[in-house]
Motif scaffolding. Structure first.
Motif, PDB file in Angstrom:
ATOM      1  N   ALA A 174      -0.539  -4.704   4.208  1.00 41.47           N
ATOM      2  CA  ALA A 174      -1.201  -3.857   3.300  1.00 41.47           C
ATOM      3  C   ALA A 174      -2.375  -3.059   3.666  1.00 41.47           C
ATOM      4  N   ARG A 175      -3.040  -3.544   4.551  1.00 41.77           N
ATOM      5  CA  ARG A 175      -4.254  -2.942   5.385  1.00 41.77           C
ATOM      6  C   ARG A 175      -3.555  -1.760   5.883  1.00 41.77           C
ATOM      7  N   ALA A 176      -2.583  -1.973   6.875  1.00 43.41           N
ATOM      8  CA  ALA A 176      -2.151  -0.903   7.732  1.00 43.41           C
ATOM      9  C   ALA A 176      -1.437   0.122   6.679  1.00 43.41           C
ATOM     10  N   ILE A 177      -0.591  -0.186   5.621  1.00 35.85           N
ATOM     11  CA  ILE A 177      -0.131   0.843   4.740  1.00 35.85           C
ATOM     12  C   ILE A 177      -1.331   1.551   4.138  1.00 35.85           C
ATOM     13  N   VAL A 178      -2.229   1.137   3.779  1.00 39.14           N
ATOM     14  CA  VAL A 178      -3.354   2.043   3.210  1.00 39.14           C
ATOM     15  C   VAL A 178      -3.923   2.705   4.292  1.00 39.14           C
ATOM     16  N   ALA A 179      -4.396   2.475   5.423  1.00 39.10           N
ATOM     17  CA  ALA A 179      -4.846   3.099   6.489  1.00 39.10           C
ATOM     18  C   ALA A 179      -3.833   4.521   6.720  1.00 39.10           C
ATOM     19  N   ARG A 180      -2.785   4.143   6.944  1.00 36.43           N
ATOM     20  CA  ARG A 180      -1.765   5.116   7.107  1.00 36.43           C
ATOM     21  C   ARG A 180      -1.477   6.096   6.132  1.00 36.43           C
ATOM     22  N   ARG A 181      -1.553   5.723   5.074  1.00 35.46           N
ATOM     23  CA  ARG A 181      -1.221   6.980   3.745  1.00 35.46           C
ATOM     24  C   ARG A 181      -2.471   7.706   3.743  1.00 35.46           C
ATOM     25  N   THR A 182      -3.629   7.405   4.456  1.00 38.58           N
ATOM     26  CA  THR A 182      -4.686   8.408   4.245  1.00 38.58           C
ATOM     27  C   THR A 182      -4.406   9.673   5.111  1.00 38.58           C
ATOM     28  N   GLU A 183      -3.491   9.281   6.094  1.00 38.36           N
ATOM     29  CA  GLU A 183      -2.817  10.578   7.039  1.00 38.36           C
ATOM     30  C   GLU A 183      -1.935  11.487   6.253  1.00 38.36           C
ATOM     31  N   ARG A 184      -0.778  10.558   5.718  1.00 46.36           N
ATOM     32  CA  ARG A 184       0.109  11.432   4.822  1.00 46.36           C
ATOM     33  C   ARG A 184       0.734  10.270   3.930  1.00 46.36           C
ATOM     34  N   PRO A 185       1.334  10.455   2.952  1.00 46.17           N
ATOM     35  CA  PRO A 185       2.132   9.698   2.175  1.00 46.17           C
ATOM     36  C   PRO A 185       3.288   9.202   2.496  1.00 46.17           C
ATOM     37  N   PHE A 186       3.542   7.917   2.183  1.00 49.97           N
ATOM     38  CA  PHE A 186       4.918   7.393   2.420  1.00 49.97           C
ATOM     39  C   PHE A 186       5.870   8.121   1.625  1.00 49.97           C
ATOM     40  N   GLU A 187       7.117   8.555   2.305  1.00 52.72           N
ATOM     41  CA  GLU A 187       8.008   9.264   1.534  1.00 52.72           C
ATOM     42  C   GLU A 187       9.514   8.416   2.012  1.00 52.72           C
ATOM     43  N   ARG A 188       9.730   8.098   3.178  1.00 54.03           N
ATOM     44  CA  ARG A 188      11.030   7.575   3.507  1.00 54.03           C
ATOM     45  C   ARG A 188      10.886   5.989   3.814  1.00 54.03           C
ATOM     46  N   THR A 189      12.250   5.579   3.738  1.00 54.64           N
ATOM     47  CA  THR A 189      12.092   4.073   4.241  1.00 54.64           C
ATOM     48  C   THR A 189      11.897   3.734   5.644  1.00 54.64           C
ATOM     49  N   LEU A 190      12.478   4.475   6.513  1.00 56.23           N
ATOM     50  CA  LEU A 190      12.272   4.037   7.837  1.00 56.23           C
ATOM     51  C   LEU A 190      10.596   4.221   8.175  1.00 56.23           C
ATOM     52  N   ASP A 191      10.047   5.114   7.605  1.00 59.52           N
ATOM     53  CA  ASP A 191       8.739   5.601   7.955  1.00 59.52           C
ATOM     54  C   ASP A 191       8.023   4.067   7.649  1.00 59.52           C
ATOM     55  N   LEU A 192       8.156   3.349   6.467  1.00 61.35           N
ATOM     56  CA  LEU A 192       7.440   2.313   5.945  1.00 61.35           C
ATOM     57  C   LEU A 192       7.956   1.118   6.725  1.00 61.35           C
ATOM     58  N   ALA A 193       9.303   1.062   7.105  1.00 62.61           N
ATOM     59  CA  ALA A 193       9.857  -0.097   7.901  1.00 62.61           C
ATOM     60  C   ALA A 193       9.071  -0.143   9.151  1.00 62.61           C
ATOM     61  N   GLN A 194       8.883   1.123   9.903  1.00 57.73           N
ATOM     62  CA  GLN A 194       8.181   1.251  11.295  1.00 57.73           C
ATOM     63  C   GLN A 194       6.658   0.673  11.146  1.00 57.73           C
ATOM     64  N   VAL A 195       6.032   1.074  10.212  1.00 62.93           N
ATOM     65  CA  VAL A 195       4.501   0.516   9.815  1.00 62.93           C
ATOM     66  C   VAL A 195       4.668  -0.786   9.863  1.00 62.93           C
ATOM     67  N   ILE A 196       5.434  -1.667   9.008  1.00 61.97           N
ATOM     68  CA  ILE A 196       5.626  -2.937   8.715  1.00 61.97           C
ATOM     69  C   ILE A 196       5.942  -3.627  10.284  1.00 61.97           C
ATOM     70  N   ALA A 197       6.684  -2.948  10.982  1.00 63.11           N
ATOM     71  CA  ALA A 197       7.338  -3.690  12.279  1.00 63.11           C
ATOM     72  C   ALA A 197       6.146  -3.604  12.980  1.00 63.11           C
ATOM     73  N   SER A 198       5.342  -2.722  12.986  1.00 63.48           N
ATOM     74  CA  SER A 198       4.279  -2.521  14.106  1.00 63.48           C
ATOM     75  C   SER A 198       2.950  -3.431  13.942  1.00 63.48           C
ATOM     76  N   VAL A 199       3.120  -4.239  12.554  1.00 59.23           N
ATOM     77  CA  VAL A 199       2.083  -5.106  12.114  1.00 59.23           C
ATOM     78  C   VAL A 199       2.824  -6.374  12.497  1.00 59.23           C
ATOM     79  N   VAL A 200       3.982  -6.839  12.005  1.00 61.21           N
ATOM     80  CA  VAL A 200       4.589  -8.011  12.174  1.00 61.21           C
ATOM     81  C   VAL A 200       5.172  -8.172  13.515  1.00 61.21           C
ATOM     82  N   GLY A 201       5.451  -7.386  14.130  1.00 63.74           N
ATOM     83  CA  GLY A 201       6.145  -7.650  15.486  1.00 63.74           C
ATOM     84  C   GLY A 201       7.615  -8.375  15.306  1.00 63.74           C
TER      85      GLY A 201
END
Length: 344
Positions: A174-201
């Motif tokens: 959740a914190r990673a999502i909020v941090a990233r969306r300040t740069e640009r909003p999420f619009e695509r599935t793979l964009d969100l999946a990549q952010v999640i993967a960068s956190v979870v590994g």
């Protein structure tokens, strides 16, 4: 409808990509007979409805996805006059059924979750394996998954991911999502999946994608799937005739827990204790063993989506349904503010 597997079925006018899980078990529990009226509350690709129709029963099929209703016309044309397709939510099945069967129905079947047909369509935004708009709505109205991840506070988003997805790293995601969306909003599935993967590994031992639990949570939240299920169970109690059968297939522990608690509550008297000696007496509206049926090893091998499937069923008694005010007492469903804290 969920848990479908692709096959060829020339009997309905060409390829049919989907077969529902636990098909024989569902039909066996429903025991449809010629002239019966069965409500298929989650029509999907029509696998259950087709099997029920082949046994001579009539079907009122509900789906909130207009593409499912449109695709179902092929099946409707084969069983002229015995299949009625209705666009709507299965939580409204009591009103839908009452308008067509005022004296009650003989069976209700619910297959909870997203269908493989929807997952396979990248434009629906359910899949983290295909790029598409971050939508996840089963219908065409209401907030999308993009709205959720772009607007919820980190704490609220973490509670959604932690409770509905049982994601252990919900706070960090959740914190990673909020941090990233300040740069640009999420619009695509793979964009969100990549952010999640960068956190979870992901370790080589992991059997599921890092985004699986978070995408599941967002889908359930966007479509209010637990609330829909709870309301549908109560609606089924209202429309089933004495002897009518309720059959529910779930794919998630939270869904199964709701069905289990509902059938246990409706098929037994509350037990008292020294702290609450007068638990009260209420109507027994279902006869149910409350034992879940799982997919066979053979079916699970053929279709990985069947591995988490559980079937529970009950038979309606002659007792009047519970009062409306008691409708959701059994479910223990949280509001967003009630979801457990995860440390975000």
């Amino acid at each position: 409808m969920a848990g479908d597997e692709g096959i060829e079925d020339p009997g309905v006018g060409g390829p049919a990509r989907h077969v529902p899980v636990l098909l024989q078990e569902v039909v066996g529990a429903l025991a449809p007979a010629t002239g019966d009226i069965i409500v298929d509350g989650t029509f999907g690709a029509g696998g259950y409805s087709r099997a029920i129709l082949e046994r001579g029963a009539n079907v009122v099929a509900i789906d909130r996805d207009p593409t499912a209703i449109a695709a179902g016309q092929v099946i409707a044309s084969r069983f002229a006059g015995r299949l009625e397709l209705v666009g709507g939510r299965f939580s409204d099945l009591s009103d839908i059924a009452a308008a067509r069967a005022p004296y009650g129905v003989d069976g209700v079947v619910l297959d909870i979750g997203v269908s493989s047909m929807q997952i396979d369509q990248a434009e629906r935004g359910f899949s983290f394996q295909k790029d598409g708009p971050l939508d996840m709505r089963m219908g065409s109205h209401g907030a999308t998954a993009a709205d959720v991840v772009n607007t919820l506070k980190a704490g609220d988003l973490a509670r959604v991911l932690g409770f509905l997805g049982e994601e252990r790293q919900a706070g960090r995601i959740a914190r990673a999502i909020v941090a990233r969306r300040t740069e640009r909003p999420f619009e695509r599935t793979l964009d969100l999946a990549q952010v999640i993967a960068s956190v979870v590994g992901r370790s080589p031992k992991d059997k599921i994608d890092p985004a699986t639990r978070s995408f599941q949570a967002l889908r359930i939240f966007v479509n209010d799937e637990l609330g829909e299920l709870a309301r549908a169970l109560v609606a089924a109690e209202r429309v089933l005739k004495p002897g009518g059968r309720l059959v529910v297939v779930t794919f998630h522990s939270l869904e199964d827990r709701i069905v289990k608690r509902f059938l246990r509550d409706r098929s037994s008297q509350p037990s008292g204790s020294r702290h609450l000696p007068d638990a009260g007496v209420h109507a027994i509206t279902f006869s149910a063993s409350n034992k879940a049926v799982a997919a066979s090893e053979a079916e699970a091998d053929r279709n990985p989506r069947a591995r988490s499937a559980k079937l529970r069923s009950g038979i309606r008694t002659a007792e009047a349904p519970r009062k409306a005010g008691e409708a959701l007492d059994f479910a223990g469903l949280p509001n967003l503010a009630d979801l457990p804290e995860t440390g975000a």
